[in-house]
Design a protein around this motif. Structure first.
Motif, short mmCIF file in Angstrom:
data_model
loop_
_atom_site.label_atom_id
_atom_site.label_comp_id
_atom_site.label_asym_id
_atom_site.label_seq_id
_atom_site.Cartn_x
_atom_site.Cartn_y
_atom_site.Cartn_z
N PRO A 1 0.80 -1.23 0.00
CA PRO A 1 0.00 0.00 0.00
C PRO A 1 0.84 1.28 0.00
O PRO A 1 0.44 2.28 -0.60
CB PRO A 1 -0.86 -0.13 1.26
CG PRO A 1 -0.16 -1.13 2.11
CD PRO A 1 0.54 -2.06 1.19
N VAL A 2 1.99 1.24 0.67
CA VAL A 2 2.85 2.43 0.65
C VAL A 2 3.35 2.68 -0.77
O VAL A 2 3.36 3.82 -1.26
CB VAL A 2 4.03 2.25 1.64
CG1 VAL A 2 5.05 3.37 1.46
CG2 VAL A 2 3.52 2.23 3.06
N GLY A 3 3.77 1.62 -1.45
CA GLY A 3 4.22 1.77 -2.83
C GLY A 3 3.12 2.29 -3.74
O GLY A 3 3.36 3.15 -4.60
N ARG A 4 1.89 1.76 -3.58
CA ARG A 4 0.77 2.24 -4.41
C ARG A 4 0.52 3.72 -4.16
O ARG A 4 0.29 4.48 -5.10
CB ARG A 4 -0.49 1.44 -4.10
CG ARG A 4 -0.54 0.07 -4.74
CD ARG A 4 -1.95 -0.50 -4.72
NE ARG A 4 -2.45 -0.66 -3.36
CZ ARG A 4 -2.32 -1.76 -2.64
NH1 ARG A 4 -1.68 -2.80 -3.14
NH2 ARG A 4 -2.82 -1.83 -1.42
N ALA A 5 0.53 4.12 -2.89
CA ALA A 5 0.26 5.52 -2.57
C ALA A 5 1.31 6.45 -3.16
O ALA A 5 1.00 7.58 -3.55
CB ALA A 5 0.19 5.69 -1.04
N LEU A 6 2.56 6.00 -3.23
CA LEU A 6 3.65 6.85 -3.71
C LEU A 6 3.93 6.64 -5.20
O LEU A 6 4.76 7.36 -5.77
CB LEU A 6 4.93 6.56 -2.92
CG LEU A 6 4.87 6.84 -1.42
CD1 LEU A 6 6.19 6.48 -0.76
CD2 LEU A 6 4.53 8.30 -1.17
N GLY A 7 3.27 5.66 -5.81
CA GLY A 7 3.53 5.39 -7.22
C GLY A 7 4.89 4.78 -7.47
O GLY A 7 5.49 5.01 -8.53
N ILE A 8 5.38 3.97 -6.53
CA ILE A 8 6.69 3.33 -6.64
C ILE A 8 6.49 1.82 -6.71
O ILE A 8 5.80 1.25 -5.85
CB ILE A 8 7.59 3.69 -5.44
CG1 ILE A 8 7.78 5.21 -5.34
CG2 ILE A 8 8.95 3.00 -5.56
CD1 ILE A 8 8.51 5.65 -4.09
N PRO A 9 7.07 1.15 -7.68
CA PRO A 9 6.91 -0.31 -7.76
C PRO A 9 7.49 -1.01 -6.54
O PRO A 9 8.48 -0.57 -5.95
CB PRO A 9 7.69 -0.68 -9.03
CG PRO A 9 7.86 0.59 -9.79
CD PRO A 9 7.87 1.69 -8.79
N VAL A 10 6.86 -2.11 -6.17
CA VAL A 10 7.33 -2.97 -5.08
C VAL A 10 7.64 -4.34 -5.67
O VAL A 10 6.81 -4.92 -6.37
CB VAL A 10 6.26 -3.10 -3.98
CG1 VAL A 10 6.69 -4.10 -2.91
CG2 VAL A 10 5.96 -1.74 -3.36
N ARG A 11 8.84 -4.85 -5.38
CA ARG A 11 9.24 -6.18 -5.87
C ARG A 11 9.57 -7.08 -4.68
O ARG A 11 10.42 -6.72 -3.86
CB ARG A 11 10.47 -6.06 -6.79
CG ARG A 11 10.24 -5.37 -8.11
CD ARG A 11 9.65 -6.29 -9.16
NE ARG A 11 10.46 -7.46 -9.42
CZ ARG A 11 11.44 -7.49 -10.34
NH1 ARG A 11 11.72 -6.41 -11.07
NH2 ARG A 11 12.13 -8.62 -10.55
N HIS A 12 8.91 -8.23 -4.59
CA HIS A 12 9.21 -9.18 -3.53
C HIS A 12 10.06 -10.34 -4.04
O HIS A 12 10.38 -11.26 -3.27
CB HIS A 12 7.91 -9.73 -2.93
CG HIS A 12 7.15 -10.63 -3.87
ND1 HIS A 12 6.36 -10.13 -4.87
CD2 HIS A 12 7.11 -11.97 -3.96
CE1 HIS A 12 5.83 -11.14 -5.54
NE2 HIS A 12 6.27 -12.27 -5.00
N ASP A 13 10.42 -10.30 -5.32
CA ASP A 13 11.14 -11.40 -5.93
C ASP A 13 12.58 -11.04 -6.28
O ASP A 13 13.20 -11.69 -7.11
CB ASP A 13 10.42 -11.86 -7.20
CG ASP A 13 10.24 -10.73 -8.21
OD1 ASP A 13 10.43 -9.55 -7.84
OD2 ASP A 13 9.92 -11.03 -9.38
N VAL A 14 13.13 -10.03 -5.63
CA VAL A 14 14.50 -9.61 -5.89
C VAL A 14 15.42 -10.08 -4.78
O VAL A 14 16.41 -10.77 -5.00
CB VAL A 14 14.58 -8.08 -6.07
CG1 VAL A 14 16.04 -7.63 -6.17
CG2 VAL A 14 13.81 -7.65 -7.31
N LEU A 15 15.11 -9.71 -3.55
CA LEU A 15 15.90 -10.14 -2.39
C LEU A 15 15.41 -11.49 -1.89
O LEU A 15 14.20 -11.75 -1.86
CB LEU A 15 15.81 -9.12 -1.26
CG LEU A 15 16.73 -7.90 -1.32
CD1 LEU A 15 16.37 -6.93 -0.20
CD2 LEU A 15 18.19 -8.30 -1.23
N LEU A 16 16.33 -12.32 -1.50
CA LEU A 16 16.04 -13.65 -0.99
C LEU A 16 16.73 -13.83 0.36
O LEU A 16 17.88 -13.44 0.53
CB LEU A 16 16.58 -14.70 -1.98
CG LEU A 16 16.65 -16.15 -1.50
CD1 LEU A 16 15.26 -16.75 -1.44
CD2 LEU A 16 17.53 -16.97 -2.45
#
Length: 238
Positions: free
Chosen positions: A145-160
Motif C-alpha cells: 500500500p505504501v508503494g501504491r500511494a507513492l507510485g513506486i513499484p514494489v518487488r518481492h522477488d529480488v531479495l532472498l
C-alpha cells in the motif's frame, strides 16, 4: 482528500464501521483507531538523518553514524517504536491480526515521504520456513500500500533470505549482526535501478537492513535507502 470522500468508502463506513483496535471506541478518519488513540502514536519528528534514531531536536545525526556511517544513504521511519504503536505492531506481526497491519499501512501512507524518491521498494524477505509458519511477510504487506500511494513499484522477488536465522528479538546488537551475516542474496541476476529503498516493519539496531543494503550495493545499486514504519529509540549499539 477526506477519508470518506469516495462513495465506496462511505458505504464501507456504513456497513462495517471502523472500530478502534486499541480501546474499542468508534474509529475516526477512515481508520480502525479513534482520534485519541491515534494522537498517542509516537511520531519520530526529530531523528538522525542517516539512521532515523530518535534524537533531541537540536541534534542532526547520532554519534554512531558520525563514527561509522551505515551502508545506506538515508532512513525514513516516521514513528518511534513505543506505546501504543508497539501493541499494534505486535498484534500484526505475531498475533496474525491483519486489521492492525492495514491500519499501520494506512497511517504510513498518509505521511509526507522523503524528498528523494527511490525507483523501487524491496521489502525485507522472510525465509520460506518462517513464511509458512506466519502465513505472510509483514514487510511486504506494508510495502504494497505504501508503494501504491507513492507510485513506486514494489518487488518481492529480488531479495532472498538464503538461510533461516534465529529471531532477532532477544539478541543484542553484536549477535544480531552475526545472525544475519550472509543471510540475504539476490534471487537472480537482475537489472536494478540506481536508487532503491529496502523496507521493513521495525528498525531496531539496523542489522537486517544493513545486510540487505550491502547485498544491493555489491550488485551495483548506487544509492540504497532504508524505510521502516517505526524506529526503536534506544538500540543497544549498532
Amino acid at each position: 482528500m477526506d477519508a470518506l470522500s469516495h462513495p465506496l468508502q462511505r458505504l464501507q463506513a456504513w456497513l462495517l464501521p471502523w472500530r478502534c483496535l486499541l480501546c474499542g471506541a468508534a474509529g475516526a478518519d477512515g481508520l480502525d483507531l479513534c482520534r485519541a488513540c491515534a494522537a498517542e502514536l509516537p511520531r519520530n519528528h526529530h531523528c538522525c538523518a542517516r539512521c532515523a534514531l530518535p534524537l533531541p531536536g537540536s541534534v542532526a545525526s547520532c554519534g554512531a553514524c558520525q563514527r561509522k556511517p551505515p551502508p545506506w544513504q538515508a532512513a525514513w521511519a516516521p514513528f518511534r517504536y513505543g506505546w501504543p504503536l508497539d501493541r499494534l505492531e505486535a498484534r500484526y506481526k505475531f498475533g496474525r491480526e491483519l486489521a492492525a497491519g492495514r491500519t499501520l499501512a494506512e497511517l504510513w501512507q498518509r505521511l509526507p515521504p522523503p524528498l528523494a524518491r527511490p525507483a523501487l521498494i524491496l521489502p525485507v524477505p522472510l525465509h520460506r520456513a518462517r513464511l509458512r509458519q506466519r502465513g505472510y511477510n509483514q514487510a511486504l504487506e506494508l510495502a504494497r500500500p505504501v508503494g501504491r500511494a507513492l507510485g513506486i513499484p514494489v518487488r518481492h522477488d529480488v531479495l532472498l533470505r538464503a538461510r533461516a536465522t534465529a529471531a532477532q528479538t532477544e539478541l543484542d546488537a553484536a549477535m544480531r549482526r552475526r545472525n544475519v551475516r550472509g543471510a540475504f542474496a539476490l534471487r537472480d541476476p537482475v537489472a536494478l535501478p540506481a536508487h532503491v529503498a529496502v523496507l521493513d516493519d521495525v528498525m531496531t539496531t539496523g542489522a537486517t537492513l544493513a545486510e540487505c543494503a550491502r547485498v544491493l550495493r555489491r550488485a551495483g545499486v548506487a544509492r540504497v535507502d532504508v524505510w521502516a514504519l517505526a524506529r526503536a529509540p534506544s538500540p543497544r549499539g549498532r
